[in-house]
Design a protein around this motif. Structure first.
Motif, PDB file in Angstrom:
ATOM      1  N   UNK A 174     100.025  74.746  48.958  1.00  0.00           N
ATOM      2  CA  UNK A 174     101.363  74.222  49.245  1.00  0.00           C
ATOM      3  C   UNK A 174     102.012  74.939  50.431  1.00  0.00           C
ATOM      4  N   UNK A 175     102.052  76.269  50.381  1.00  0.00           N
ATOM      5  CA  UNK A 175     102.719  77.027  51.436  1.00  0.00           C
ATOM      6  C   UNK A 175     101.970  76.907  52.763  1.00  0.00           C
ATOM      7  N   UNK A 176     100.658  77.031  52.720  1.00  0.00           N
ATOM      8  CA  UNK A 176      99.862  76.918  53.946  1.00  0.00           C
ATOM      9  C   UNK A 176     100.042  75.578  54.629  1.00  0.00           C
ATOM     10  N   UNK A 177      99.957  74.501  53.853  1.00  0.00           N
ATOM     11  CA  UNK A 177     100.152  73.159  54.437  1.00  0.00           C
ATOM     12  C   UNK A 177     101.571  73.004  54.976  1.00  0.00           C
ATOM     13  N   UNK A 178     102.543  73.530  54.242  1.00  0.00           N
ATOM     14  CA  UNK A 178     103.934  73.455  54.699  1.00  0.00           C
ATOM     15  C   UNK A 178     104.156  74.186  56.014  1.00  0.00           C
ATOM     16  N   UNK A 179     103.532  75.343  56.159  1.00  0.00           N
ATOM     17  CA  UNK A 179     103.658  76.091  57.408  1.00  0.00           C
ATOM     18  C   UNK A 179     102.965  75.368  58.562  1.00  0.00           C
ATOM     19  N   UNK A 208     105.534  88.623  57.690  1.00  0.00           N
ATOM     20  CA  UNK A 208     104.437  87.843  58.276  1.00  0.00           C
ATOM     21  C   UNK A 208     103.623  87.158  57.175  1.00  0.00           C
ATOM     22  N   UNK A 209     103.056  86.007  57.501  1.00  0.00           N
ATOM     23  CA  UNK A 209     102.241  85.248  56.548  1.00  0.00           C
ATOM     24  C   UNK A 209     100.832  85.131  57.114  1.00  0.00           C
ATOM     25  N   UNK A 210      99.846  85.474  56.286  1.00  0.00           N
ATOM     26  CA  UNK A 210      98.441  85.315  56.652  1.00  0.00           C
ATOM     27  C   UNK A 210      97.896  84.166  55.818  1.00  0.00           C
ATOM     28  N   UNK A 211      97.402  83.133  56.493  1.00  0.00           N
ATOM     29  CA  UNK A 211      96.796  82.003  55.786  1.00  0.00           C
ATOM     30  C   UNK A 211      95.288  82.181  55.823  1.00  0.00           C
ATOM     31  N   UNK A 212      94.669  82.098  54.663  1.00  0.00           N
ATOM     32  CA  UNK A 212      93.220  82.267  54.560  1.00  0.00           C
ATOM     33  C   UNK A 212      92.611  80.931  54.183  1.00  0.00           C
ATOM     34  N   UNK A 213      91.651  80.493  54.986  1.00  0.00           N
ATOM     35  CA  UNK A 213      90.949  79.249  54.696  1.00  0.00           C
ATOM     36  C   UNK A 213      89.710  79.574  53.881  1.00  0.00           C
ATOM     37  N   UNK A 214      89.450  78.767  52.874  1.00  0.00           N
ATOM     38  CA  UNK A 214      88.240  78.973  52.086  1.00  0.00           C
ATOM     39  C   UNK A 214      87.026  78.647  52.958  1.00  0.00           C
ATOM     40  N   UNK A 215      85.851  79.043  52.526  1.00  0.00           N
ATOM     41  CA  UNK A 215      84.630  78.838  53.306  1.00  0.00           C
ATOM     42  C   UNK A 215      84.413  77.397  53.705  1.00  0.00           C
ATOM     43  N   UNK A 216      84.686  76.455  52.809  1.00  0.00           N
ATOM     44  CA  UNK A 216      84.487  75.036  53.118  1.00  0.00           C
ATOM     45  C   UNK A 216      85.450  74.569  54.201  1.00  0.00           C
ATOM     46  N   UNK A 274     107.855  73.953  56.223  1.00  0.00           N
ATOM     47  CA  UNK A 274     108.350  75.282  55.884  1.00  0.00           C
ATOM     48  C   UNK A 274     108.421  76.052  57.199  1.00  0.00           C
ATOM     49  N   UNK A 275     109.609  76.562  57.521  1.00  0.00           N
ATOM     50  CA  UNK A 275     109.788  77.282  58.783  1.00  0.00           C
ATOM     51  C   UNK A 275     109.314  78.718  58.639  1.00  0.00           C
ATOM     52  N   UNK A 276     108.390  79.127  59.495  1.00  0.00           N
ATOM     53  CA  UNK A 276     107.866  80.490  59.466  1.00  0.00           C
ATOM     54  C   UNK A 276     108.957  81.513  59.737  1.00  0.00           C
ATOM     55  N   UNK A 277     109.883  81.202  60.636  1.00  0.00           N
ATOM     56  CA  UNK A 277     110.920  82.171  60.976  1.00  0.00           C
ATOM     57  C   UNK A 277     111.906  82.407  59.821  1.00  0.00           C
ATOM     58  N   UNK A 278     111.895  81.563  58.818  1.00  0.00           N
ATOM     59  CA  UNK A 278     112.752  81.761  57.653  1.00  0.00           C
ATOM     60  C   UNK A 278     112.138  82.744  56.657  1.00  0.00           C
ATOM     61  N   UNK A 338     111.483  82.701  49.698  1.00  0.00           N
ATOM     62  CA  UNK A 338     112.171  83.471  50.740  1.00  0.00           C
ATOM     63  C   UNK A 338     113.138  84.466  50.106  1.00  0.00           C
ATOM     64  N   UNK A 339     113.886  84.013  49.125  1.00  0.00           N
ATOM     65  CA  UNK A 339     114.832  84.886  48.422  1.00  0.00           C
ATOM     66  C   UNK A 339     114.096  86.034  47.727  1.00  0.00           C
ATOM     67  N   UNK A 340     112.988  85.733  47.069  1.00  0.00           N
ATOM     68  CA  UNK A 340     112.217  86.768  46.367  1.00  0.00           C
ATOM     69  C   UNK A 340     111.656  87.795  47.344  1.00  0.00           C
ATOM     70  N   UNK A 341     111.185  87.341  48.497  1.00  0.00           N
ATOM     71  CA  UNK A 341     110.644  88.278  49.483  1.00  0.00           C
ATOM     72  C   UNK A 341     111.738  89.164  50.070  1.00  0.00           C
TER      73      UNK A 341
END
Length: 188
Positions: A144-149, A162-170, A154-158, A125-128
């Protein structure tokens, strides 16, 4: 005047307004002087800031091909650069990017690697917040981040972008059997 010319002028003005908000005085002067000289030599209105907006990639200990494919396509489509944010060492991050180097080169992308230290969510968050050029962040949904969100640890509003989570094909096939594409995205 043509409508497209007027729209371009308005977008250029917005880009300069953005420069005014995000750069220090010396950087602003450099951008304004450089763009005025370029514009004068080309005989046109001043162009926006030289630096590209960035797509942020949160890189954990693995980088699925589906996620990287989405990142490259997004950068090319939006004409953005790529900033990789990771808690891995730069050497480890470059090793994870290495299998995709030909794709990155073909797309004209030279990723910047930013190594983060400290507590993972807080440091990210600080780096962003320190990087106003990062338009949004892409992460692996099963990382880690995707599961946390998804779990709410991990709070999205913090997170300041915006965060885009991409799921692998499987993972996409398991959660959405009717989905036709090999990867799907979820905006948190």
């Amino acid at each position: 005047m043509k409508l497209t010319h007027e729209i371009k002028r308005m977008l250029d003005a917005l880009a300069f307004a953005n420069v005014g908000e995000n750069l220090n005085r010396r950087q602003k002067s450099r951008v304004m002087a450089g763009s005025a000289a370029t514009a004068a030599s080309a005989g046109q209105a001043p162009a926006p800031a030289a630096h590209l907006p960035q797509v942020g990639l949160y890189l954990g200990s693995e980088l699925p091909a589906d996620v990287m494919q989405y990142v490259v396509q997004t950068c090319v489509r939006l004409k953005h650069g790529l900033t990789v944010l990771t808690f891995q060492s730069e050497l480890e991050a470059r090793a994870l990017l290495a299998p995709f180097q030909a794709t990155l080169d073909a797309a004209g992308l030279q990723p910047r690697v930013a190594v983060l230290t400290g507590e993972p969510p807080a440091s990210l968050i600080h780096a962003l917040r320190k990087r106003p050029d990062v338009a949004f962040l892409i992460c692996n949904e099963s990382g880690y981040l995707g599961r946390g969100l998804l779990k709410g640890t991990v709070r999205q509003d913090a997170i300041p972008v915006p965060v885009v989570m991409v799921a692998s094909g499987e993972a996409a096939a398991q959660t959405a059997p009717l989905e036709a594409s090999p990867a799907r995205e979820r905006v948190a």
